[in-house]
Design a protein around this motif. Structure first.
Motif, short mmCIF file in Angstrom:
data_model
loop_
_atom_site.label_atom_id
_atom_site.label_comp_id
_atom_site.label_asym_id
_atom_site.label_seq_id
_atom_site.Cartn_x
_atom_site.Cartn_y
_atom_site.Cartn_z
N SER A 69 0.85 -1.17 0.00
CA SER A 69 0.00 0.00 0.00
C SER A 69 0.89 1.23 0.00
CB SER A 69 -0.90 0.00 1.23
OG SER A 69 -1.73 1.14 1.21
N GLN A 70 0.45 2.26 -0.72
CA GLN A 70 1.22 3.50 -0.73
C GLN A 70 0.33 4.68 -1.05
OE1 GLN A 70 3.90 2.45 -4.00
NE2 GLN A 70 3.08 4.15 -5.19
N ARG A 71 0.73 5.81 -0.56
CA ARG A 71 0.07 7.07 -0.91
C ARG A 71 0.66 7.52 -2.23
NH1 ARG A 71 -0.77 12.43 2.73
NH2 ARG A 71 -0.74 13.90 1.00
N ALA A 72 -0.17 8.07 -3.10
CA ALA A 72 0.30 8.50 -4.42
C ALA A 72 -0.22 9.90 -4.72
CB ALA A 72 -0.17 7.52 -5.48
N LEU A 73 0.28 10.49 -5.77
CA LEU A 73 -0.06 11.82 -6.29
C LEU A 73 0.58 12.96 -5.51
CD1 LEU A 73 -3.85 11.61 -7.27
CD2 LEU A 73 -1.86 11.15 -8.68
N ASP A 74 1.44 12.66 -4.57
CA ASP A 74 2.05 13.73 -3.77
C ASP A 74 2.87 14.70 -4.61
OD1 ASP A 74 0.93 12.77 -1.45
OD2 ASP A 74 2.70 11.64 -0.87
N GLU A 75 3.35 14.25 -5.77
CA GLU A 75 4.21 15.09 -6.59
C GLU A 75 3.44 16.17 -7.34
OE1 GLU A 75 2.67 11.93 -9.22
OE2 GLU A 75 3.43 11.95 -7.20
N ILE A 76 2.12 16.09 -7.35
CA ILE A 76 1.30 17.07 -8.06
C ILE A 76 0.95 18.21 -7.10
CG2 ILE A 76 -0.85 17.46 -9.33
CD1 ILE A 76 -0.73 14.47 -10.08
N ALA A 77 1.49 19.39 -7.37
CA ALA A 77 1.25 20.54 -6.50
C ALA A 77 -0.24 20.81 -6.38
CB ALA A 77 1.97 21.77 -7.05
N SER A 118 -5.11 13.00 -13.30
CA SER A 118 -5.59 11.80 -14.00
C SER A 118 -4.44 11.06 -14.66
CB SER A 118 -6.65 12.18 -15.04
OG SER A 118 -7.83 12.60 -14.40
N ARG A 119 -3.53 11.79 -15.31
CA ARG A 119 -2.36 11.14 -15.91
C ARG A 119 -1.54 10.43 -14.86
NH1 ARG A 119 -2.39 15.64 -19.33
NH2 ARG A 119 -1.03 16.83 -17.97
N GLY A 120 -1.40 11.04 -13.67
CA GLY A 120 -0.63 10.41 -12.59
C GLY A 120 -1.23 9.09 -12.15
N VAL A 121 -2.55 9.03 -12.02
CA VAL A 121 -3.21 7.78 -11.62
C VAL A 121 -3.06 6.74 -12.72
CG1 VAL A 121 -5.42 6.70 -11.05
CG2 VAL A 121 -4.84 8.93 -10.09
N ARG A 148 -12.50 11.11 -19.34
CA ARG A 148 -12.39 10.39 -20.62
C ARG A 148 -11.03 9.72 -20.76
NH1 ARG A 148 -15.48 14.83 -22.48
NH2 ARG A 148 -13.60 15.94 -23.11
N MET A 149 -9.99 10.30 -20.16
CA MET A 149 -8.65 9.72 -20.24
C MET A 149 -8.64 8.27 -19.74
SD MET A 149 -6.46 12.94 -18.76
CE MET A 149 -4.87 12.15 -18.81
N PHE A 150 -9.44 7.98 -18.73
CA PHE A 150 -9.48 6.62 -18.19
C PHE A 150 -10.07 5.66 -19.22
CE2 PHE A 150 -8.89 9.11 -14.40
CZ PHE A 150 -8.00 8.34 -13.66
N GLU A 151 -11.17 6.06 -19.84
CA GLU A 151 -11.77 5.22 -20.88
C GLU A 151 -10.80 5.03 -22.05
OE1 GLU A 151 -16.34 5.40 -21.34
OE2 GLU A 151 -15.67 7.47 -20.95
N GLN A 152 -10.09 6.07 -22.42
CA GLN A 152 -9.12 5.98 -23.52
C GLN A 152 -7.97 5.03 -23.18
OE1 GLN A 152 -8.20 10.13 -23.91
NE2 GLN A 152 -10.10 10.58 -25.02
N ASN A 153 -7.79 4.75 -21.90
CA ASN A 153 -6.75 3.83 -21.46
C ASN A 153 -7.30 2.47 -21.03
OD1 ASN A 153 -3.84 5.10 -21.29
ND2 ASN A 153 -5.32 6.74 -20.93
N GLY A 154 -8.52 2.16 -21.47
CA GLY A 154 -9.07 0.83 -21.29
C GLY A 154 -9.92 0.60 -20.06
#
Length: 167
Positions: A69-77, A118-121, A148-154
């Motif tokens: 388990s990890q926390r993510a997206l911290d790099e996005i100001a 969204s790109r980060g996830v 929509r980015m999620f749908e475009q990535n399957g």
């Protein structure tokens, strides 16, 4: 915590393997753990300012091994927070519990921060093998490029798939 939410959790707990909650404020964790005694807790904390802090909480049925388990997206100001959890079931199961950035110039619409979020996830989940489930509160409208980015990535948009009128 409202009685309606308590009732929902109790009603769904037997048939549910994973619950994901956003904006769990101090004190609520004790209530949730009391409602979900057969679940293990995975948490990531977000501090908004000196006065406001809350956690992302993922509760996993005790019989499902949590591999990481990890926390993510911290790099996005000024971005949101995601809690990534890998479970072992019939193969790996990857769960993303996302709380997107809430306050930007254009309320609930695309902007550079939300698109980066969204790109980060998507980038976090792209190299993973196994089942992938990403959900939460993205704080964007359903017809935005950020979704929509999620749908475009399957990924399957369950809001659209099940014609859910409001989130």
């Amino acid at each position: 915590m409202s009685e309606a939410l308590r009732g929902f959790i109790l009603e769904q707990a037997e048939a549910t393997d994973v619950f994901c909650f956003q904006e769990v404020f101090p004190g609520s964790t004790t209530v949730l753990e009391g409602l979900l005694p057969d679940f293990q807790t995975v948490a990531a904390h977000k501090i908004v300012d000196n006065e406001e802090q809350f956690a992302q909480m993922t509760y996993v049925k005790a019989h499902l091994p949590v591999l990481s388990s990890q926390r993510a997206l911290d790099e996005i100001a000024d971005g949101g927070v995601a809690l990534y959890t890998e479970l072992s079931g019939k193969g790996s199961i990857h769960v993303g519990n996302v709380h997107g950035i809430a306050y930007t110039k254009d309320e609930k619409l695309d902007d550079e921060v939300r698109l980066a979020q969204s790109r980060g996830v998507i980038d976090l989940f792209h190299p993973l093998h196994g089942k992938k489930i990403i959900g939460g509160d993205f704080n964007v409208l359903p017809d935005t490029e950020s979704i929509r980015m999620f749908e475009q990535n399957g990924y399957v948009d369950l809001i659209r798939e099940f014609n859910i009128p409001t989130t």
